[in-house]
Design an enzyme around this catalytic site. Structure first.
Site, mmCIF file in Angstrom:
data_model
loop_
_atom_site.group_PDB
_atom_site.id
_atom_site.type_symbol
_atom_site.label_atom_id
_atom_site.label_comp_id
_atom_site.label_asym_id
_atom_site.label_seq_id
_atom_site.Cartn_x
_atom_site.Cartn_y
_atom_site.Cartn_z
ATOM 1 N N SER A 122 23.365 21.092 10.184
ATOM 2 C CA SER A 122 23.736 22.373 10.805
ATOM 3 C C SER A 122 25.017 22.285 11.628
ATOM 4 C CB SER A 122 22.579 22.921 11.651
ATOM 5 O OG SER A 122 21.472 23.205 10.821
ATOM 6 N N HIS A 159 20.693 11.093 0.315
ATOM 7 C CA HIS A 159 20.536 12.335 1.079
ATOM 8 C C HIS A 159 19.040 12.580 1.285
ATOM 9 C CE1 HIS A 159 20.509 16.588 2.079
ATOM 10 N NE2 HIS A 159 21.773 16.441 2.434
ATOM 11 N N LYS A 216 25.559 21.035 -2.553
ATOM 12 C CA LYS A 216 24.189 21.017 -3.084
ATOM 13 C C LYS A 216 24.141 21.781 -4.422
ATOM 14 C CE LYS A 216 22.516 20.693 1.597
ATOM 15 N NZ LYS A 216 21.386 20.688 2.481
ATOM 16 N N GLU A 237 22.136 11.990 9.389
ATOM 17 C CA GLU A 237 21.722 13.378 9.208
ATOM 18 C C GLU A 237 20.248 13.535 9.587
ATOM 19 O OE1 GLU A 237 24.342 15.527 6.155
ATOM 20 O OE2 GLU A 237 22.794 14.512 5.031
ATOM 21 N N GLU A 289 17.267 15.051 0.979
ATOM 22 C CA GLU A 289 16.608 15.826 -0.092
ATOM 23 C C GLU A 289 16.283 14.925 -1.282
ATOM 24 O OE1 GLU A 289 19.605 18.887 -0.245
ATOM 25 O OE2 GLU A 289 18.977 19.526 1.756
ATOM 26 N N GLY A 310 20.042 22.224 7.372
ATOM 27 C CA GLY A 310 19.773 23.573 6.875
ATOM 28 C C GLY A 310 18.878 24.411 7.770
ATOM 29 N N ASN A 356 29.047 19.102 1.210
ATOM 30 C CA ASN A 356 27.994 18.914 0.214
ATOM 31 C C ASN A 356 27.540 20.305 -0.245
ATOM 32 O OD1 ASN A 356 25.716 18.313 -1.258
ATOM 33 N ND2 ASN A 356 24.501 17.640 0.499
HETATM 34 C C1 PEP Z 1 23.467 18.362 4.325
HETATM 35 O O1 PEP Z 1 22.651 18.767 3.515
HETATM 36 O O2 PEP Z 1 24.055 17.285 4.143
HETATM 37 C C2 PEP Z 1 23.712 19.186 5.499
HETATM 38 C C3 PEP Z 1 24.257 18.611 6.532
HETATM 39 O O3 PEP Z 1 23.323 20.486 5.420
HETATM 40 P P1 PEP Z 1 23.567 21.623 6.526
HETATM 41 O O4 PEP Z 1 24.974 21.459 7.045
HETATM 42 O O5 PEP Z 1 23.394 22.914 5.795
HETATM 43 O O6 PEP Z 1 22.565 21.414 7.590
#
Ligand code: PEP
Length: 253
Positions: free
Chosen positions: A216, A98, A11, A170, A100, A176, A9
């Site tokens: 992460s 997601h 973003k 997630e 966000e 992040g 992703n």
């Molecule tokens: C995500 O936004 O789907 C995600 C997993 O981000 P990150 O790997 O940066 O934590």
């Protein structure tokens, strides 16, 4: 069908040129060096989808996904993009829900459920995200939150449609932040999700459902996370922006 998958992703990152460079590097690095049973999905921003599809043409391992779409097919929804539009440029997957989108854009389970249905009706495959915040985990509400998100977003799908859906767990506190769920925390929640699916659709369907971990996940921790029996791969944010890191994650099964 249950599959090992690593999805990136991006973003709101990468200019056109940077996107071309990253995609070409991933194509190059994946050649002959990755297990072809692991599916790779690249999810760049909308403006880059068509180019990404063009770049991965004839590559059977890599597919393209969008990061979002609207629940309606067309109309007066300024700034939005429909599943039909995504399909018309060769997109195969769409990330829905997601964290966000849920937090910044206030998308709730009812709206997300409509999006999921539209994605499926268009012939695309949803990657449906769920995850609890840190206060929700710390107050012991984590399983209730995930249950509500999964039931609200997915459980009025037919068996056939549900089987086309990928789930991504997630935890919001891991996205992040550099703080990953432990292997035990990831397995515990993935197993819980699979049990919810068994109760609703039966064990055959649950056994065929791909459940990804996101938050992460990187080339150092992916192996341990992916070794869990209910973790089928990852949805990767930050580490998907560096080709070698991303391919190292693909090679972590
Ligand atoms: C995500 O936004 O789907 C995600 C997993 O981000 P990150 O790997 O940066 O934590």
């Amino acid at each position: 069908m249950r599959k090992k998958i690593v999805a990136g992703n991006w973003k709101m990152n990468n200019t056109f040129e940077e996107g071309v460079k990253l995609t070409n590097e991933i194509i190059e690095l994946s050649k002959n060096k990755t297990d072809k049973n692991v599916g790779i999905i690249l999810c760049p921003p909308f403006f880059f989808l068509q180019k990404c599809v063009e770049l991965i043409k004839n590559n059977s391992q890599i597919s393209v996904g969008a990061q979002n779409c609207h629940s309606e097919i067309k109309g007066a929804f300024t700034g939005e993009v429909s599943a039909t539009m995504l399909k018309s440029v060769g997109v195969k997957y769409v990330i829905i829900g997601h964290s966000e989108r849920r937090s910044y854009f206030k998308e709730d389970n009812i709206f997300l459920s409509k999006k999921v249905k539209q994605v499926l009706a268009t012939g695309l495959f949803p990657i449906y995200c769920c995850g609890e915040t840190l206060p929700e985990r710390e107050s012991g509400k984590l399983f209730d939150i995930i249950k509500t998100q999964i039931e609200g977003g997915l459980f009025d799908l037919s068996k056939e449609d549900f089987l086309k859906t990928i789930i991504a767990y997630e935890p919001v506190w891991a996205i992040g932040t550099g703080v990953t769920a432990t292997s035990e925390q990831a397995q515990e929640m993935h197993e819980f999700i699979r049990k919810l699916i068994i109760q609703k659709y039966g064990s055959d369907v649950a056994g065929e459902t791909t459940i990804l971990y996101g938050g992460s996940c990187n080339s150092k921790n992916a192996k341990e996370l992916f070794a869990n029996k209910d973790v089928d791969g990852g949805l990767i944010g930050g580490a998907s922006l560096k080709s070698q890191d991303f391919i190292d994650i693909v090679n972590s099964f």
